[in-house]
Design an enzyme around this catalytic site. Structure first.
Site, PDB file in Angstrom:
ATOM      1  N   GLY A   8       3.028 -11.439   4.274  1.00 22.72           N
ATOM      2  CA  GLY A   8       2.437 -10.092   4.278  1.00 22.72           C
ATOM      3  C   GLY A   8       1.889  -9.701   5.629  1.00 22.72           C
ATOM      4  N   ALA A  79       1.908  -9.077  -1.290  1.00 19.45           N
ATOM      5  CA  ALA A  79       1.660  -8.706  -2.683  1.00 19.45           C
ATOM      6  C   ALA A  79       2.189  -7.311  -2.973  1.00 19.45           C
ATOM      7  CB  ALA A  79       0.146  -8.722  -2.954  1.00 19.45           C
ATOM      8  N   SER A 125      -8.640 -10.646  -5.675  1.00 20.99           N
ATOM      9  CA  SER A 125      -9.036  -9.233  -5.783  1.00 20.99           C
ATOM     10  C   SER A 125     -10.118  -9.022  -6.828  1.00 20.99           C
ATOM     11  CB  SER A 125      -7.792  -8.435  -6.169  1.00 20.99           C
ATOM     12  OG  SER A 125      -8.156  -7.162  -6.644  1.00 20.99           O
ATOM     13  N   GLU A 127      -9.941  -6.907  -8.874  1.00 19.56           N
ATOM     14  CA  GLU A 127      -9.234  -6.522 -10.099  1.00 19.56           C
ATOM     15  C   GLU A 127      -9.135  -7.680 -11.093  1.00 19.56           C
ATOM     16  OE1 GLU A 127      -8.023  -3.545 -11.156  1.00 19.56           O
ATOM     17  OE2 GLU A 127      -8.696  -2.454  -9.372  1.00 19.56           O
ATOM     18  N   TYR A 149      -1.457  -6.075 -12.082  1.00 21.94           N
ATOM     19  CA  TYR A 149      -1.911  -6.536 -10.765  1.00 21.94           C
ATOM     20  C   TYR A 149      -3.040  -7.549 -10.941  1.00 21.94           C
ATOM     21  CZ  TYR A 149      -4.168  -6.382  -6.153  1.00 21.94           C
ATOM     22  OH  TYR A 149      -4.743  -6.725  -4.954  1.00 21.94           O
ATOM     23  N   LYS A 153      -2.983 -11.579  -9.967  1.00 25.10           N
ATOM     24  CA  LYS A 153      -3.968 -12.129  -9.025  1.00 25.10           C
ATOM     25  C   LYS A 153      -4.797 -13.232  -9.695  1.00 25.10           C
ATOM     26  CE  LYS A 153      -3.404  -9.821  -5.150  1.00 25.10           C
ATOM     27  NZ  LYS A 153      -3.178 -10.465  -3.852  1.00 25.10           N
ATOM     28  N   ARG A 183      -3.971   1.575   6.363  1.00 29.49           N
ATOM     29  CA  ARG A 183      -3.751   1.659   4.915  1.00 29.49           C
ATOM     30  C   ARG A 183      -2.574   2.609   4.669  1.00 29.49           C
ATOM     31  NH1 ARG A 183      -5.206  -1.223   0.348  1.00 29.49           N
ATOM     32  NH2 ARG A 183      -7.028  -0.351  -0.670  1.00 29.49           N
ATOM     33  N   GLU A 185      -0.125   5.417   2.773  1.00 30.58           N
ATOM     34  CA  GLU A 185      -0.497   6.661   2.076  1.00 30.58           C
ATOM     35  C   GLU A 185      -0.336   6.588   0.560  1.00 30.58           C
ATOM     36  OE1 GLU A 185       0.188  10.947   2.801  1.00 30.58           O
ATOM     37  OE2 GLU A 185       0.558  10.337   4.873  1.00 30.58           O
ATOM     38  N   VAL A 188      -5.105   5.871  -2.521  1.00 29.96           N
ATOM     39  CA  VAL A 188      -5.812   7.141  -2.640  1.00 29.96           C
ATOM     40  C   VAL A 188      -6.622   7.485  -1.395  1.00 29.96           C
ATOM     41  CG1 VAL A 188      -7.825   6.170  -3.864  1.00 29.96           C
ATOM     42  CG2 VAL A 188      -7.217   8.555  -4.189  1.00 29.96           C
ATOM     43  N   THR A 189      -7.218   6.471  -0.762  1.00 29.52           N
ATOM     44  CA  THR A 189      -8.067   6.722   0.403  1.00 29.52           C
ATOM     45  C   THR A 189      -7.263   7.344   1.549  1.00 29.52           C
ATOM     46  OG1 THR A 189      -7.636   4.412   0.914  1.00 29.52           O
ATOM     47  CG2 THR A 189      -9.774   4.949  -0.078  1.00 29.52           C
ATOM     48  N   PRO A 279      -3.400   3.792 -16.427  1.00 32.90           N
ATOM     49  CA  PRO A 279      -3.541   3.596 -17.879  1.00 32.90           C
ATOM     50  C   PRO A 279      -4.899   2.990 -18.246  1.00 32.90           C
ATOM     51  CG  PRO A 279      -1.412   2.776 -17.119  1.00 32.90           C
ATOM     52  CD  PRO A 279      -2.168   3.181 -15.901  1.00 32.90           C
TER      53      PRO A 279
HETATM   54  P1  NAP Z   1      -0.534  -4.108   2.077  1.00 28.40           P
HETATM   55  O1  NAP Z   1      -0.903  -3.352   3.318  1.00 28.40           O
HETATM   56  O2  NAP Z   1       0.045  -3.350   0.927  1.00 28.40           O
HETATM   57  O3  NAP Z   1       0.469  -5.253   2.512  1.00 28.40           O
HETATM   58  C1  NAP Z   1       1.188  -5.994   1.546  1.00 28.40           C
HETATM   59  C2  NAP Z   1       2.128  -6.918   2.269  1.00 28.40           C
HETATM   60  O4  NAP Z   1       2.896  -7.612   1.273  1.00 28.40           O
HETATM   61  C3  NAP Z   1       3.132  -6.198   3.178  1.00 28.40           C
HETATM   62  O5  NAP Z   1       3.314  -6.972   4.341  1.00 28.40           O
HETATM   63  C4  NAP Z   1       4.397  -6.190   2.335  1.00 28.40           C
HETATM   64  O6  NAP Z   1       5.590  -6.202   3.099  1.00 28.40           O
HETATM   65  C5  NAP Z   1       4.271  -7.522   1.613  1.00 28.40           C
HETATM   66  N1  NAP Z   1       5.130  -7.535   0.423  1.00 28.40           N
HETATM   67  C6  NAP Z   1       4.996  -6.795  -0.690  1.00 28.40           C
HETATM   68  N2  NAP Z   1       6.004  -7.060  -1.556  1.00 28.40           N
HETATM   69  C7  NAP Z   1       6.788  -7.982  -0.941  1.00 28.40           C
HETATM   70  C8  NAP Z   1       7.982  -8.652  -1.297  1.00 28.40           C
HETATM   71  N3  NAP Z   1       8.581  -8.411  -2.460  1.00 28.40           N
HETATM   72  N4  NAP Z   1       8.504  -9.532  -0.431  1.00 28.40           N
HETATM   73  C9  NAP Z   1       7.914  -9.756   0.768  1.00 28.40           C
HETATM   74  N5  NAP Z   1       6.785  -9.151   1.175  1.00 28.40           N
HETATM   75  C10 NAP Z   1       6.229  -8.278   0.321  1.00 28.40           C
HETATM   76  O7  NAP Z   1      -1.782  -4.915   1.515  1.00 28.40           O
HETATM   77  P2  NAP Z   1      -3.171  -5.241   2.233  1.00 28.40           P
HETATM   78  O8  NAP Z   1      -4.080  -4.094   2.006  1.00 28.40           O
HETATM   79  O9  NAP Z   1      -2.918  -5.734   3.593  1.00 28.40           O
HETATM   80  O10 NAP Z   1      -3.712  -6.418   1.319  1.00 28.40           O
HETATM   81  C11 NAP Z   1      -3.502  -7.779   1.682  1.00 28.40           C
HETATM   82  C12 NAP Z   1      -3.721  -8.653   0.464  1.00 28.40           C
HETATM   83  O11 NAP Z   1      -5.050  -8.460  -0.011  1.00 28.40           O
HETATM   84  C13 NAP Z   1      -2.806  -8.329  -0.705  1.00 28.40           C
HETATM   85  O12 NAP Z   1      -2.492  -9.524  -1.363  1.00 28.40           O
HETATM   86  C14 NAP Z   1      -3.674  -7.466  -1.592  1.00 28.40           C
HETATM   87  O13 NAP Z   1      -3.265  -7.518  -2.951  1.00 28.40           O
HETATM   88  C15 NAP Z   1      -5.024  -8.089  -1.381  1.00 28.40           C
HETATM   89  N6  NAP Z   1      -6.131  -7.170  -1.625  1.00 28.40           N
HETATM   90  C16 NAP Z   1      -6.224  -6.056  -0.871  1.00 28.40           C
HETATM   91  C17 NAP Z   1      -7.252  -5.163  -1.109  1.00 28.40           C
HETATM   92  C18 NAP Z   1      -7.409  -3.909  -0.282  1.00 28.40           C
HETATM   93  O14 NAP Z   1      -8.274  -3.094  -0.599  1.00 28.40           O
HETATM   94  N7  NAP Z   1      -6.652  -3.739   0.786  1.00 28.40           N
HETATM   95  C19 NAP Z   1      -8.198  -5.433  -2.107  1.00 28.40           C
HETATM   96  C20 NAP Z   1      -8.067  -6.602  -2.859  1.00 28.40           C
HETATM   97  C21 NAP Z   1      -7.034  -7.467  -2.592  1.00 28.40           C
HETATM   98  P3  NAP Z   1       6.369  -4.844   3.483  1.00 28.40           P
HETATM   99  O15 NAP Z   1       5.669  -4.372   4.730  1.00 28.40           O
HETATM  100  O16 NAP Z   1       7.753  -5.292   3.726  1.00 28.40           O
HETATM  101  O17 NAP Z   1       6.220  -3.916   2.316  1.00 28.40           O
END
Ligand code: NAP
Length: 320
Positions: A8, A79, A125, A127, A149, A153, A183, A185, A188-189, A279
């Site tokens: 990621g 993720a 998370s 969640e 989700y 997790k 982040r 688009e 929501v933020t 939902p």
């Molecule tokens: P993000 O910006 O959505 O990044 C998700 C990453 O996962 C991207 O690099 C995406 O790659 C990769 N990914 C998704 N599906 C994939 C797949 N099928 N195969 C390979 N790569 C895949 O998320 P983030 O905000 O950085 O969050 C990082 C982690 O923290 C995540 O696990 C998220 O669930 C967790 N988390 C985040 C928040 C938050 O508020 N940001 C809160 C709680 C937990 P692509 O670029 O190729 O799509």
């Protein structure tokens, strides 16, 4: 030179994490699936950065890569990261957010058995707590997810504990919502800040949103990456709530975003569309990060209004 492997890396957190590790002299390996990506460009060029185009779901591919790279720090961030999206693709969510993490833990365990120093960080998370009535939540709040989700997790989160029990230095950062200009688009933020910027320039008429009353605990993404690194370098693996302890509604977020462009009455610019209502939606998420503060020395640096303002300013700059 310490070696880190990030799944990621092209995401919001992955890109900040890579920058932070590179700045500290690490050799950084990241797993990507697309060749060009805005956040990857933001990391910049480095001879110590290697991107691997590896399909996380291909049998054995991840395991081979971990055995080959032999990371000292393994960050599991890839993720399906949107709760809304997880309702549309619950099976893929389980595979990426759940099984892939267990495969990483198992790969780390194999390295650990050879005597190699490897530490694992899972991006868990808020969640996982679902619609809990406990507020603020702590590391002891019962895990009772209410979305695909959250369930995926929770599986990965509990597996971290299982592998910790087998001797692997493995940690969960239980992350609450954290934001930045990186982040996407579909959250929501950023949807709000990008729309507010366009509305202020006369390029968009209004915004359609779901539930404006949901309360979330919003922090600054680079702070949350800092918490991950602190958890990895702690003497023992553990579970840590990473949150600001303060919650705001989507309504508050709209107030702050519109105020940044000088609009005080936005009532005619926002409409509620039931299509965007989840939902099942926890009414409030608010975390108590006392353990992270006491054991890791972590505290958030950036407050809610500053975060919103930075995001709106960035979206205004992109339009200019
Ligand atoms: P993000 O910006 O959505 O990044 C998700 C990453 O996962 C991207 O690099 C995406 O790659 C990769 N990914 C998704 N599906 C994939 C797949 N099928 N195969 C390979 N790569 C895949 O998320 P983030 O905000 O950085 O969050 C990082 C982690 O923290 C995540 O696990 C998220 O669930 C967790 N988390 C985040 C928040 C938050 O508020 N940001 C809160 C709680 C937990 P692509 O670029 O190729 O799509």
């Amino acid at each position: 030179m310490p070696v880190a492997l990030i799944t990621g890396i092209s995401g919001q957190d992955g890109s900040y994490l890579a920058q932070s590790l590179l700045a500290d002299g690490y050799e950084v390996h990241g797993i990507v699936r697309k060749p060009a990506e805005e956040n990857l460009a933001a990391i910049g060029e480095s001879s110590r950065l290697t991107l691997h185009r590896t399909d996380l779901l291909a049998p054995g591919a991840l395991e081979d890569l971990v055995a080959d790279v032999k990371p000292n720090e393994l960050y599991s961030l890839a993720a399906v990261s949107s709760v809304f999206e997880s309702w549309r693709s619950p099976v893929q969510t389980g595979e990426i957010n759940g099984q892939v993490v267990v495969r990483l833990l198992d790969s780390a365990f194999r390295l650990h058995e050879t005597g190699h120093d490897v530490r694992v960080l899972h991006a868990s998370s808020a969640e996982v707590f679902g619609q809990t009535e406990v507020s603020p939540q702590t590391e002891n709040t019962p895990i009772r997810p209410s979305s695909p989700y959250g369930a995926s997790k929770a599986y990965a989160h509990l597996s971290v504990g299982v592998f910790r029990g087998r001797g692997v230095h493995a940690s969960n950062c239980i992350l609450y919502n954290h934001e930045s200009p990186r982040r996407p688009e579909n959250f929501v933020t950023r949807k709000i800040t990008a729309s507010v910027a366009r509305i202020s320039r006369g390029l968009q008429d209004g915004i359609e949103l779901g539930n404006l009353d949901a309360r979330r605990d919003w922090g600054w993404a680079p702070d949350y990456v800092d918490a991950m690194r602190r958890a990895v370098t702690a003497p023992r693996g553990g579970d840590y709530i990473v949150a600001t302890g303060v919650s705001h509604t989507i309504h508050d977020f709209l107030d702050a975003a519109f105020a940044r462009v000088g609009i005080t009455d936005w009532s005619g610019l926002v409409t509620q569309n039931p299509e965007f209502v989840r939902p099942v939606d926890p009414a409030e998420q608010r975390g108590d990060a006392t353990k992270a503060r006491d054991e890791l020395g972590w505290t958030p640096t950036t407050g809610f209004t500053t975060i919103v303002e930075r995001m709106v300013d960035n979206d205004l700059e992109l339009l200019a």
